[in-house]
Design an enzyme around this catalytic site. Structure first.
Site, PDB file in Angstrom:
ATOM      1  N   SER A  10       3.063  -1.951  10.408  1.00 48.05           N
ATOM      2  CA  SER A  10       4.493  -2.078  10.675  1.00 48.05           C
ATOM      3  C   SER A  10       5.027  -3.484  10.432  1.00 48.05           C
ATOM      4  CB  SER A  10       4.831  -1.600  12.097  1.00 48.05           C
ATOM      5  OG  SER A  10       4.504  -0.231  12.250  1.00 48.05           O
ATOM      6  N   ASN A  32       0.874  -1.174   0.000  1.00 49.31           N
ATOM      7  CA  ASN A  32       0.000   0.000   0.000  1.00 49.31           C
ATOM      8  C   ASN A  32       0.910   1.223   0.000  1.00 49.31           C
ATOM      9  OD1 ASN A  32      -1.764   2.081   0.509  1.00 49.31           O
ATOM     10  ND2 ASN A  32      -2.237   1.461   2.613  1.00 49.31           N
ATOM     11  N   TRP A  33       1.070   1.808  -1.176  1.00 52.47           N
ATOM     12  CA  TRP A  33       2.032   2.908  -1.297  1.00 52.47           C
ATOM     13  C   TRP A  33       1.555   4.189  -0.615  1.00 52.47           C
ATOM     14  CZ3 TRP A  33       4.141   2.964  -7.042  1.00 52.47           C
ATOM     15  CH2 TRP A  33       4.847   1.771  -7.272  1.00 52.47           C
ATOM     16  N   LYS A  34       0.272   4.261  -0.323  1.00 54.29           N
ATOM     17  CA  LYS A  34      -0.302   5.510   0.221  1.00 54.29           C
ATOM     18  C   LYS A  34       0.016   6.666  -0.730  1.00 54.29           C
ATOM     19  CE  LYS A  34      -0.059   3.408   4.693  1.00 54.29           C
ATOM     20  NZ  LYS A  34      -0.166   3.545   6.125  1.00 54.29           N
ATOM     21  N   GLY A  45       2.742  -1.014   4.291  1.00 51.62           N
ATOM     22  CA  GLY A  45       2.864   0.403   3.959  1.00 51.62           C
ATOM     23  C   GLY A  45       4.320   0.777   3.750  1.00 51.62           C
ATOM     24  N   GLY A  46       4.961   1.300   4.800  1.00 50.84           N
ATOM     25  CA  GLY A  46       6.327   1.818   4.702  1.00 50.84           C
ATOM     26  C   GLY A  46       7.311   0.870   4.042  1.00 50.84           C
ATOM     27  N   GLU A  98      -5.860  -4.389  10.476  1.00 46.94           N
ATOM     28  CA  GLU A  98      -4.810  -3.386  10.660  1.00 46.94           C
ATOM     29  C   GLU A  98      -5.086  -2.589  11.928  1.00 46.94           C
ATOM     30  OE1 GLU A  98      -2.699  -2.404   6.669  1.00 46.94           O
ATOM     31  OE2 GLU A  98      -4.325  -0.989   6.989  1.00 46.94           O
ATOM     32  N   GLU A 144      -6.920   5.253   7.403  1.00 46.11           N
ATOM     33  CA  GLU A 144      -6.635   6.658   7.068  1.00 46.11           C
ATOM     34  C   GLU A 144      -7.816   7.280   6.317  1.00 46.11           C
ATOM     35  OE1 GLU A 144      -2.825   5.870   5.281  1.00 46.11           O
ATOM     36  OE2 GLU A 144      -2.033   5.386   7.278  1.00 46.11           O
ATOM     37  N   GLY A 192       2.364   2.477  10.683  1.00 42.76           N
ATOM     38  CA  GLY A 192       3.379   3.510  10.508  1.00 42.76           C
ATOM     39  C   GLY A 192       4.062   3.929  11.793  1.00 42.76           C
ATOM     40  N   HIS A 200      -9.544   1.734   4.440  1.00 43.52           N
ATOM     41  CA  HIS A 200      -8.304   1.905   5.193  1.00 43.52           C
ATOM     42  C   HIS A 200      -8.547   2.894   6.330  1.00 43.52           C
ATOM     43  CE1 HIS A 200      -4.227   2.980   6.283  1.00 43.52           C
ATOM     44  NE2 HIS A 200      -3.861   1.841   5.723  1.00 43.52           N
TER      45      HIS A 200
HETATM   46  P1  PGA Z   1       2.665   0.387   7.650  1.00 42.81           P
HETATM   47  O1  PGA Z   1       1.218   0.646   6.958  1.00 42.81           O
HETATM   48  O2  PGA Z   1       3.166  -0.911   7.120  1.00 42.81           O
HETATM   49  O3  PGA Z   1       3.481   1.556   7.238  1.00 42.81           O
HETATM   50  O4  PGA Z   1       2.413   0.338   9.125  1.00 42.81           O
HETATM   51  C1  PGA Z   1       0.327  -0.399   6.722  1.00 42.81           C
HETATM   52  C2  PGA Z   1      -0.965   0.149   6.138  1.00 42.81           C
HETATM   53  O5  PGA Z   1      -1.407   1.221   6.573  1.00 42.81           O
HETATM   54  O6  PGA Z   1      -1.570  -0.465   5.232  1.00 42.81           O
END
Ligand code: PGA
Length: 249
Positions: A211, A9-11, A232-233, A166, A96, A172, A94
């Site tokens: 994470s 998930n590149w965001k 994500g990251g 999640e 966010e 993050g 998600h």
């Molecule tokens: P993260 O994000 O791996 O940076 O914690 C995961 C996500 O929000 O899908």
């Protein structure tokens, strides 16, 4: 045995130059990965993802979508647009989007149903905040999030979605749920799916996200109800993403 799935998930990250480096790096390092792999990119880069990934083992998709089919919805992107660029997946709900864009359980359920109807695979995110976890509300929160979706899609369709647990406090932050903590929620989610459709529940992929890194991925994905990761990251560096793919393979 359920196959493993690793999704990046590149965001809101990327550029044409950076994406090309990242995607070619992933393709070069993929070897004979047994896990299924996908990247969910910002909508403007779907064209580029299709160009680079077409014919490769890596699928692609988007991070959100409108629940409306077409029309006067300024700024929105619809299912057919995602499909125009070969998307297979779309992340919905998600945390966010829920937190910063006011997405409700009902809207997430509607998007999930619309994605399925369009033939896309929705990756439906559920998860609790730290305050909710500390108040002992984890299962109540994720159950309510999942209930809305199950009601919208019906028991027959549950293995057509991918579910992603999640925990918001782990996204993050570098704080990962321990494998046991994650497994506890994953097992409860699968139990809920079983109550809905026992057979399909065994085939429904439930990913963990929050994470996940190359050094904790293997332990998380070794849990019986964790079928992969939503990353994500660590999906923004080919080496890290490949490390997680290897852990899943
Ligand atoms: P993260 O994000 O791996 O940076 O914690 C995961 C996500 O929000 O899908």
């Amino acid at each position: 045995m359920r196959p493993k799935l690793v999704v990046g998930n590149w965001k809101m990250n990327g550029s044409r130059v950076a994406n090309a480096t990242l995607l070619t790096g992933i393709l070069e390092g993929l070897d004979n990965a047994k896990a299924a792999v996908a990247v969910c990119v910002p909508a403007p880069y779907l064209f580029q993802a299709e160009e680079i990934l077409k014919g490769s083992p890596v699928a692609w998709g988007a991070q959100d979508v409108s629940c409306h089919p077409v029309g006067a919805y300024t700024g929105e992107v619809c299912m057919t647009m995602l499909q125009d660029f070969g998307s297979r997946y779309v992340i919905v709900g998600h945390s966010e989007r829920r937190a910063y864009h006011g997405e409700t359980n009902e809207l997430v359920a509607k998007k999930t149903g619309a994605a399925l109807a369009a033939g896309l695979t929705p990756i439906v995110c559920v998860g609790e905040t730290l305050v909710q976890r500390e108040a002992g509300q984890t299962m109540a929160v994720v159950n309510a999030q999942l209930d809305a979706v199950l009601e919208a899609i019906g028991a027959q369709a549950i293995d057509k979605i991918v579910l992603a647990y999640e925990p918001v406090w782990a996204i993050g932050t570098g704080k990962t749920a321990t494998p046991a903590m994650a497994q506890e929620v994953h097992a409860a989610l699968r139990e809920k799916l079983r109550a809905c459709n026992a057979e399909a529940a065994e085939n429904t992929l439930v990913l963990y996200g929050g994470s996940m890194k190359p050094d904790n991925a293997a332990d998380l994905m070794a849990q019986p109800d964790i079928d992969g990761g939503l990353i994500g990251g660590a999906a923004l560096k080919a080496e890290d993403f490949l490390g997680i793919i290897r852990a899943a393979s």
